[in-house]
Write a protein that holds these residues in place. Structure first.
Motif, PDB file in Angstrom:
ATOM      1  N   SER A 255     -14.517   1.816  -0.319  1.00  0.00           N
ATOM      2  CA  SER A 255     -14.216   0.524  -0.939  1.00  0.00           C
ATOM      3  C   SER A 255     -15.352  -0.471  -0.694  1.00  0.00           C
ATOM      4  CB  SER A 255     -12.897  -0.025  -0.398  1.00  0.00           C
ATOM      5  OG  SER A 255     -11.809   0.779  -0.854  1.00  0.00           O
ATOM      6  N   LYS A 256     -15.983  -0.441   0.474  1.00  0.00           N
ATOM      7  CA  LYS A 256     -17.136  -1.297   0.740  1.00  0.00           C
ATOM      8  C   LYS A 256     -18.304  -0.917  -0.172  1.00  0.00           C
ATOM      9  CE  LYS A 256     -16.119  -2.331   5.593  1.00  0.00           C
ATOM     10  NZ  LYS A 256     -16.577  -2.184   7.007  1.00  0.00           N
ATOM     11  N   GLN A 257     -18.486   0.384  -0.384  1.00  0.00           N
ATOM     12  CA  GLN A 257     -19.555   0.838  -1.275  1.00  0.00           C
ATOM     13  C   GLN A 257     -19.296   0.407  -2.717  1.00  0.00           C
ATOM     14  OE1 GLN A 257     -19.352   5.015  -0.433  1.00  0.00           O
ATOM     15  NE2 GLN A 257     -20.492   4.844   1.498  1.00  0.00           N
ATOM     16  N   MET A 258     -18.032   0.454  -3.131  1.00  0.00           N
ATOM     17  CA  MET A 258     -17.687   0.000  -4.477  1.00  0.00           C
ATOM     18  C   MET A 258     -17.868  -1.511  -4.601  1.00  0.00           C
ATOM     19  SD  MET A 258     -16.837   2.494  -6.533  1.00  0.00           S
ATOM     20  CE  MET A 258     -15.691   1.864  -7.777  1.00  0.00           C
ATOM     21  N   ALA A 259     -17.536  -2.258  -3.546  1.00  0.00           N
ATOM     22  CA  ALA A 259     -17.738  -3.707  -3.569  1.00  0.00           C
ATOM     23  C   ALA A 259     -19.215  -4.044  -3.737  1.00  0.00           C
ATOM     24  CB  ALA A 259     -17.188  -4.331  -2.290  1.00  0.00           C
ATOM     25  N   ALA A 260     -20.079  -3.247  -3.120  1.00  0.00           N
ATOM     26  CA  ALA A 260     -21.515  -3.465  -3.255  1.00  0.00           C
ATOM     27  C   ALA A 260     -21.984  -3.234  -4.685  1.00  0.00           C
ATOM     28  CB  ALA A 260     -22.273  -2.547  -2.291  1.00  0.00           C
ATOM     29  N   GLN A 261     -21.227  -2.445  -5.449  1.00  0.00           N
ATOM     30  CA  GLN A 261     -21.537  -2.201  -6.858  1.00  0.00           C
ATOM     31  C   GLN A 261     -20.849  -3.216  -7.774  1.00  0.00           C
ATOM     32  OE1 GLN A 261     -23.771  -0.007  -7.735  1.00  0.00           O
ATOM     33  NE2 GLN A 261     -24.003   0.927  -5.717  1.00  0.00           N
ATOM     34  N   GLY A 262     -20.112  -4.162  -7.173  1.00  0.00           N
ATOM     35  CA  GLY A 262     -19.488  -5.206  -7.978  1.00  0.00           C
ATOM     36  C   GLY A 262     -18.064  -4.924  -8.392  1.00  0.00           C
ATOM     37  N   PHE A 263     -17.355  -4.067  -7.656  1.00  0.00           N
ATOM     38  CA  PHE A 263     -15.981  -3.709  -8.002  1.00  0.00           C
ATOM     39  C   PHE A 263     -15.004  -4.317  -6.996  1.00  0.00           C
ATOM     40  CE2 PHE A 263     -18.367  -0.429 -10.156  1.00  0.00           C
ATOM     41  CZ  PHE A 263     -17.645  -0.189 -11.320  1.00  0.00           C
ATOM     42  N   GLY A 264     -14.016  -5.054  -7.518  1.00  0.00           N
ATOM     43  CA  GLY A 264     -12.918  -5.522  -6.695  1.00  0.00           C
ATOM     44  C   GLY A 264     -11.845  -4.458  -6.597  1.00  0.00           C
ATOM     45  N   LEU A 265     -10.953  -4.585  -5.603  1.00  0.00           N
ATOM     46  CA  LEU A 265      -9.965  -3.544  -5.318  1.00  0.00           C
ATOM     47  C   LEU A 265      -8.550  -4.114  -5.307  1.00  0.00           C
ATOM     48  CD1 LEU A 265      -8.970  -0.747  -4.224  1.00  0.00           C
ATOM     49  CD2 LEU A 265      -9.535  -1.590  -1.933  1.00  0.00           C
ATOM     50  N   ARG A 266      -7.646  -3.338  -5.916  1.00  0.00           N
ATOM     51  CA  ARG A 266      -6.208  -3.559  -5.771  1.00  0.00           C
ATOM     52  C   ARG A 266      -5.584  -2.233  -5.362  1.00  0.00           C
ATOM     53  NH1 ARG A 266      -1.989  -2.454  -9.062  1.00  0.00           N
ATOM     54  NH2 ARG A 266      -3.342  -2.054 -10.862  1.00  0.00           N
ATOM     55  N   GLU A 267      -4.704  -2.243  -4.363  1.00  0.00           N
ATOM     56  CA  GLU A 267      -4.070  -1.024  -3.868  1.00  0.00           C
ATOM     57  C   GLU A 267      -2.580  -1.024  -4.185  1.00  0.00           C
ATOM     58  OE1 GLU A 267      -4.740  -0.003   0.163  1.00  0.00           O
ATOM     59  OE2 GLU A 267      -6.868  -0.530   0.140  1.00  0.00           O
ATOM     60  N   GLU A 268      -2.060   0.168  -4.418  1.00  0.00           N
ATOM     61  CA  GLU A 268      -0.621   0.337  -4.653  1.00  0.00           C
ATOM     62  C   GLU A 268      -0.139   1.558  -3.878  1.00  0.00           C
ATOM     63  OE1 GLU A 268       2.366   1.556  -8.328  1.00  0.00           O
ATOM     64  OE2 GLU A 268       0.445   0.581  -8.771  1.00  0.00           O
ATOM     65  N   ARG A 269       0.858   1.379  -3.018  1.00  0.00           N
ATOM     66  CA  ARG A 269       1.413   2.506  -2.267  1.00  0.00           C
ATOM     67  C   ARG A 269       2.154   3.436  -3.215  1.00  0.00           C
ATOM     68  NH1 ARG A 269      -0.673   3.739   2.425  1.00  0.00           N
ATOM     69  NH2 ARG A 269       0.944   5.318   2.300  1.00  0.00           N
ATOM     70  N   LEU A 270       2.001   4.738  -2.949  1.00  0.00           N
ATOM     71  CA  LEU A 270       2.670   5.764  -3.759  1.00  0.00           C
ATOM     72  C   LEU A 270       3.622   6.615  -2.919  1.00  0.00           C
ATOM     73  CD1 LEU A 270      -0.384   7.022  -5.874  1.00  0.00           C
ATOM     74  CD2 LEU A 270       1.355   5.360  -6.561  1.00  0.00           C
ATOM     75  N   ASP A 271       4.026   6.107  -1.762  1.00  0.00           N
ATOM     76  CA  ASP A 271       4.880   6.885  -0.864  1.00  0.00           C
ATOM     77  C   ASP A 271       6.188   7.276  -1.554  1.00  0.00           C
ATOM     78  OD1 ASP A 271       2.863   6.269   0.832  1.00  0.00           O
ATOM     79  OD2 ASP A 271       4.038   4.973   2.139  1.00  0.00           O
ATOM     80  N   ARG A 272       6.600   8.504  -1.304  1.00  0.00           N
ATOM     81  CA  ARG A 272       7.826   9.022  -1.915  1.00  0.00           C
ATOM     82  C   ARG A 272       8.494   9.983  -0.949  1.00  0.00           C
ATOM     83  NH1 ARG A 272       6.640  13.023  -6.530  1.00  0.00           N
ATOM     84  NH2 ARG A 272       6.377  14.338  -4.702  1.00  0.00           N
ATOM     85  N   ALA A 273       9.796   9.816  -0.781  1.00  0.00           N
ATOM     86  CA  ALA A 273      10.556  10.741   0.060  1.00  0.00           C
ATOM     87  C   ALA A 273      10.745  12.063  -0.671  1.00  0.00           C
ATOM     88  CB  ALA A 273      11.907  10.130   0.415  1.00  0.00           C
ATOM     89  N   ALA A 274      11.023  13.126   0.087  1.00  0.00           N
ATOM     90  CA  ALA A 274      11.272  14.434  -0.516  1.00  0.00           C
ATOM     91  C   ALA A 274      12.531  14.373  -1.383  1.00  0.00           C
ATOM     92  CB  ALA A 274      11.437  15.487   0.571  1.00  0.00           C
ATOM     93  N   LEU A 275      12.434  14.973  -2.580  1.00  0.00           N
ATOM     94  CA  LEU A 275      13.566  15.011  -3.513  1.00  0.00           C
ATOM     95  C   LEU A 275      13.730  16.422  -4.044  1.00  0.00           C
ATOM     96  CD1 LEU A 275      12.869  11.758  -5.579  1.00  0.00           C
ATOM     97  CD2 LEU A 275      14.686  12.089  -3.902  1.00  0.00           C
ATOM     98  N   ASN A 276      14.888  17.003  -3.800  1.00  0.00           N
ATOM     99  CA  ASN A 276      15.171  18.367  -4.275  1.00  0.00           C
ATOM    100  C   ASN A 276      14.013  19.305  -3.901  1.00  0.00           C
ATOM    101  OD1 ASN A 276      17.621  17.442  -5.367  1.00  0.00           O
ATOM    102  ND2 ASN A 276      16.610  16.826  -7.264  1.00  0.00           N
ATOM    103  N   ASP A 277      13.306  19.818  -4.916  1.00  0.00           N
ATOM    104  CA  ASP A 277      12.206  20.745  -4.629  1.00  0.00           C
ATOM    105  C   ASP A 277      10.856  20.041  -4.587  1.00  0.00           C
ATOM    106  OD1 ASP A 277      12.190  20.114  -7.299  1.00  0.00           O
ATOM    107  OD2 ASP A 277      11.728  22.143  -7.989  1.00  0.00           O
ATOM    108  N   ALA A 278      10.841  18.701  -4.674  1.00  0.00           N
ATOM    109  CA  ALA A 278       9.593  17.946  -4.626  1.00  0.00           C
ATOM    110  C   ALA A 278       9.345  17.465  -3.206  1.00  0.00           C
ATOM    111  CB  ALA A 278       9.656  16.762  -5.582  1.00  0.00           C
ATOM    112  N   PRO A 279       8.223  17.838  -2.605  1.00  0.00           N
ATOM    113  CA  PRO A 279       7.952  17.423  -1.217  1.00  0.00           C
ATOM    114  C   PRO A 279       7.649  15.933  -1.122  1.00  0.00           C
ATOM    115  CG  PRO A 279       6.042  18.528  -2.152  1.00  0.00           C
ATOM    116  CD  PRO A 279       7.140  18.664  -3.170  1.00  0.00           C
ATOM    117  N   ALA A 280       7.736  15.396   0.068  1.00  0.00           N
ATOM    118  CA  ALA A 280       7.387  13.998   0.296  1.00  0.00           C
ATOM    119  C   ALA A 280       5.892  13.789   0.046  1.00  0.00           C
ATOM    120  CB  ALA A 280       7.746  13.605   1.723  1.00  0.00           C
TER     121      ALA A 280
END
Length: 238
Positions: free
Chosen positions: A202-227
């Protein structure tokens, strides 16, 4: 397939029809009789990684399935592996180019296009840090050349990838590569499973002029889909 074993699965991605994906049987597969992978710096341990389905790749594919296709937009997937996200985009009618440095990625992509009854999709050989890859953008080549892969060139409106930050990149090769191919108002989407190299990138991208926004993608295990634990990193030129 000579020298390695494969399997075929139906992969469910919310919002689109299931995809039939041919992948390597497991992480024990390896075949590099002509030394093509070794020449590119791909070890025997890393060789099979391109040909497996990874959780972060599925997360990226799901996000692209939920994202409306935008007219005239050009999309590039970096380190595509089996190109699950690119296949989703292609099925929806987006102008997408898949890219990877592995010598067999294009072969697997063409086979998976065939298995799903889809037409030709653009594919490029993308290896950041090489002199060829970091050359100036050029005009697109013929459809045949695009399908079989020359170096990545041109500008893109959306650059995406999953689990790209798996090793330290002291020379900022990936950030430089992205900067070279990102259009003036480009976005960069990277799904990252909380790798330790995220902050440095992210620091390297900032040096290239890119700002950052983050979004968590955490998900609990569901049926046959792992966490899953990780985040979507969205970079935009500031």
């Amino acid at each position: 397939m000579p020298g390695y074993l494969t399997k075929q699965e139906n992969i469910a991605i919310a919002g689109v029809d299931d995809l039939v994906i041919r992948s390597l049987l497991d992480r024990q597969q390896f075949s590099d009789p002509l030394g093509d992978a070794e020449t590119l710096g791909i070890s025997s341990a890393a060789w099979p990684l391109f040909g497996l389905l990874w959780p972060s790749g599925a997360q990226l594919a799901a996000r692209m399935a939920a994202r409306p296709v935008q007219a005239g937009e050009r999309i590039l997937e970096l380190g595509c592996g089996l190109a699950l996200a690119s296949l989703v985009c292609h099925r929806q009618g987006a102008d997408v180019t898949a890219s990877d440095c592995h010598p067999l990625a294009g072969t697997f992509l063409r086979e998976n296009l065939r298995l799903n009854g889809m037409g030709t999709m653009k594919y490029r050989q993308g290896q950041w840090g090489s002199g060829e890859a970091l050359g100036p953008p050029q005009q697109d080549e013929s459809p045949l050349a695009q399908a079989h892969g020359g170096p990545v060139h041109g500008l893109f409106d959306l650059i995406m990838g999953s689990d790209l930050l798996y090793e330290r990149d002291a020379r900022a090769s990936l950030a430089h590569f992205i900067d070279l191919h990102a259009g003036p108002e480009a976005q960069v989407w990277i799904v990252d499973p909380d790798r330790g190299n995220r902050a440095a990138f992210s620091k390297q991208m900032a040096a290239q002029g890119f700002g950052l926004r983050e979004e968590r993608l955490d998900r609990a295990a569901l049926n046959d889909a792992p966490a899953y634990k990780g985040r979507l990193l969205v970079y935009r030129r500031t």
